[in-house]
Scaffold this motif. Structure first.
Motif, PDB file in Angstrom:
ATOM      1  N   GLN A  57       1.052  -1.011  -0.248  1.00 53.70           N
ATOM      2  CA  GLN A  57      -0.059  -0.505   0.209  1.00 53.70           C
ATOM      3  C   GLN A  57       0.640   0.733   0.175  1.00 53.70           C
ATOM      4  O   GLN A  57       0.420   2.614  -1.072  1.00 53.70           O
ATOM      5  CB  GLN A  57      -0.933  -0.196   0.942  1.00 53.70           C
ATOM      6  CG  GLN A  57      -1.580  -0.864   1.101  1.00 53.70           C
ATOM      7  CD  GLN A  57      -3.161  -1.465   1.982  1.00 53.70           C
ATOM      8  OE1 GLN A  57      -1.938  -1.315   3.287  1.00 53.70           O
ATOM      9  NE2 GLN A  57      -3.826  -1.212   1.664  1.00 53.70           N
ATOM     10  N   LEU A  58       1.768   1.360   0.839  1.00 51.56           N
ATOM     11  CA  LEU A  58       2.607   2.341   1.285  1.00 51.56           C
ATOM     12  C   LEU A  58       3.050   2.835  -0.442  1.00 51.56           C
ATOM     13  O   LEU A  58       4.119   4.030  -0.538  1.00 51.56           O
ATOM     14  CB  LEU A  58       3.831   2.320   2.066  1.00 51.56           C
ATOM     15  CG  LEU A  58       3.384   2.368   3.417  1.00 51.56           C
ATOM     16  CD1 LEU A  58       4.299   2.188   4.456  1.00 51.56           C
ATOM     17  CD2 LEU A  58       3.077   3.867   3.399  1.00 51.56           C
ATOM     18  N   GLY A  79       1.197   4.917  -2.443  1.00 58.69           N
ATOM     19  CA  GLY A  79       1.199   5.920  -2.195  1.00 58.69           C
ATOM     20  C   GLY A  79       0.019   5.782  -1.768  1.00 58.69           C
ATOM     21  O   GLY A  79      -0.845   6.737  -1.321  1.00 58.69           O
ATOM     22  N   VAL A  80      -0.282   4.433  -1.165  1.00 61.17           N
ATOM     23  CA  VAL A  80      -1.729   4.615  -0.530  1.00 61.17           C
ATOM     24  C   VAL A  80      -1.377   4.557   1.233  1.00 61.17           C
ATOM     25  O   VAL A  80      -0.318   3.940   1.643  1.00 61.17           O
ATOM     26  CB  VAL A  80      -2.565   3.135  -0.383  1.00 61.17           C
ATOM     27  CG1 VAL A  80      -4.007   3.585  -0.063  1.00 61.17           C
ATOM     28  CG2 VAL A  80      -2.654   2.895  -2.019  1.00 61.17           C
ATOM     29  N   ASN A  81      -2.072   5.353   2.449  1.00 61.30           N
ATOM     30  CA  ASN A  81      -1.824   5.357   3.847  1.00 61.30           C
ATOM     31  C   ASN A  81      -3.341   4.066   4.309  1.00 61.30           C
ATOM     32  O   ASN A  81      -3.316   4.276   3.776  1.00 61.30           O
ATOM     33  CB  ASN A  81      -2.335   6.909   4.407  1.00 61.30           C
ATOM     34  CG  ASN A  81      -1.558   7.343   4.963  1.00 61.30           C
ATOM     35  OD1 ASN A  81      -0.193   6.712   4.868  1.00 61.30           O
ATOM     36  ND2 ASN A  81      -1.563   8.496   5.020  1.00 61.30           N
ATOM     37  N   PRO A  82      -2.326   3.020   4.637  1.00 61.10           N
ATOM     38  CA  PRO A  82      -2.366   2.038   4.883  1.00 61.10           C
ATOM     39  C   PRO A  82      -3.466   2.540   6.134  1.00 61.10           C
ATOM     40  O   PRO A  82      -3.294   3.422   7.244  1.00 61.10           O
ATOM     41  CB  PRO A  82      -1.606   1.222   5.577  1.00 61.10           C
ATOM     42  CG  PRO A  82      -0.055   2.232   6.055  1.00 61.10           C
ATOM     43  CD  PRO A  82      -0.403   3.201   5.073  1.00 61.10           C
ATOM     44  N   ARG A  83      -4.641   1.932   6.312  1.00 61.85           N
ATOM     45  CA  ARG A  83      -5.778   1.480   6.901  1.00 61.85           C
ATOM     46  C   ARG A  83      -5.721   0.705   8.754  1.00 61.85           C
ATOM     47  O   ARG A  83      -4.228   0.170   8.723  1.00 61.85           O
ATOM     48  CB  ARG A  83      -6.961   1.757   6.832  1.00 61.85           C
ATOM     49  CG  ARG A  83      -7.269   0.345   6.434  1.00 61.85           C
ATOM     50  CD  ARG A  83      -8.544  -0.375   5.995  1.00 61.85           C
ATOM     51  NE  ARG A  83      -8.958  -1.711   4.919  1.00 61.85           N
ATOM     52  CZ  ARG A  83      -8.963  -2.628   6.488  1.00 61.85           C
ATOM     53  NH1 ARG A  83      -8.923  -2.803   6.857  1.00 61.85           N
ATOM     54  NH2 ARG A  83      -9.019  -3.783   5.542  1.00 61.85           N
ATOM     55  N   GLU A 142      -3.121   2.029  15.336  1.00 65.14           N
ATOM     56  CA  GLU A 142      -3.373   1.890  14.284  1.00 65.14           C
ATOM     57  C   GLU A 142      -3.973  -0.172  13.671  1.00 65.14           C
ATOM     58  O   GLU A 142      -3.404  -1.071  13.070  1.00 65.14           O
ATOM     59  CB  GLU A 142      -1.484   1.095  13.761  1.00 65.14           C
ATOM     60  CG  GLU A 142      -1.090   1.906  14.048  1.00 65.14           C
ATOM     61  CD  GLU A 142       0.537   1.839  13.670  1.00 65.14           C
ATOM     62  OE1 GLU A 142       1.236   1.942  13.158  1.00 65.14           O
ATOM     63  OE2 GLU A 142       1.177   1.471  14.928  1.00 65.14           O
TER      64      GLU A 142
END
Ligand code: GDP
Length: 299
Positions: free
Chosen positions: A111-112, A115-119, A166
């Protein structure tokens, strides 16, 4: 809490967990550190499929640390991470989060890189009754969550509980049935208090416990109850009953006429064992697992 498990309940319990699996990233499988295999659902691998899974060996405060280490190695051999914890005191709660994150490391990395911010990691706690699921949820949530889990067949709205920033936890754990078909398993569950000994005979459960203690924790047994000599052969039932009678006399569990009240003596033995009065005791070790060749039918 006692649940009467009927085939319909088992099917529903299984379906409820499988529905929840769709919502979550990681399963936290809670076992009793004193009896990890006996406190395990017999169909767990089939139910959880390939979901990332963390095994927690709970009530480690009551278990023999040396035997627990053997169990951690046993699970590692099966590709499962097992972490000894005490939900009651909150020991190792940060480590639980760290391990769940580790299990999700690849996904988070991916995800990183996009460029996605991990949920937050979404987790579900599963285990048999009395293994400490509600206690653990309250610990991780850092407050008292009213729900004490699903009754098989009763559904209610799910809620997510934040654990730090987290992780999120489903507020209702998945309740699974133990493997009752095996008599030894039943004895272990009853001896640790996972099932009420009234379902079985307390004398039989105490007989099992004293036999196990005599062969694995002889010194603790002798010291606790001031027993001068233990039977040479723990397989000798009459000799073990004599030990139980000696304990009964020591604790004043007597009938009129001075005979030992074996039921009362048995309840005393079990109460003291569960309260940890004989020290940290495990009632199952990897070396107790029967040779697969000698097992006729696994369920
Ligand atoms: P559940 O049925 O799986 O939700 O189990 P509970 O959370 O209600 O716990 C069952 C019993 O085990 C309660 O009496 C708890 O206080 C006790 N318990 C839970 N975790 C621990 C632990 O780590 N150590 C000890 N000694 N007792 C625990």
């Amino acid at each position: 809490m006692t649940i009467q498990w009927f085939p319909g309940h088992m099917t529903r319990a299984r379906r409820q967990i499988q529905d929840k699996l769709k919502l979550i990233d990681v399963v936290i499988e809670l076992l009793d550190a004193r009896i990890p295999l006996s406190s395990r659902n017999p169909m767990i691998d089939e139910i959880l499929q390939n979901k990332p899974r963390l095994v927690l060996l709970n009530k480690h405060d009551l278990a023999d640390p040396e035997v627990t280490s053997q169990w951690v190695a046993y699970f590692a051999e099966q590709g499962l991470q097992a972490l000894p914890v005490d939900a009651a005191t909150g020991n190792q709660m940060k480590e639980i989060m760290a391990r769940c994150k580790q299990l999700m490391a690849d996904k988070i990395e991916k995800q990183l890189s996009k460029g996605v911010n991990p949920r937050a990691i979404r987790a579900l706690i599963v285990g048999i009754p009395n293994v400490g699921k509600s206690t653990l949820i309250n610990r991780l949530a850092n407050r008292k969550i009213a729900a004490t889990g699903d009754k098989p067949g009763v559904t209610k709205a799910q809620q997510w509980i934040k654990v730090g920033t987290e992780m999120e936890l489903l507020d209702t754990p998945g309740i699974l049935w133990p493997k009752f078909e095996d008599q030894q398993v039943g004895m272990r569950l009853a001896a640790t208090g996972a099932i009420k000994e009234e379902i079985l005979y307390p004398e039989e459960v105490a007989l099992f416990a004293v036999r196990y203690l005599a062969s694995h924790y002889g010194t603790s047994l002798q010291e606790r109850f001031g027993i001068a000599r233990l039977p040479e052969d723990p397989g000798d039932t009459d000799a073990i009953i004599e030990v139980m009678e000696a304990i009964g006399r020591k604790r004043g569990a007597l009938l009129s006429g001075g005979r030992v009240d074996l039921e009362k003596a048995s309840l005393t033995i079990l109460r003291e064992l569960r309260a940890g009065k004989m020290g940290r005791v495990s009632l199952e070790s990897p070396s107790d697992i029967p040779d697969p060749a000698s097992v006729t039918e696994e369920r």
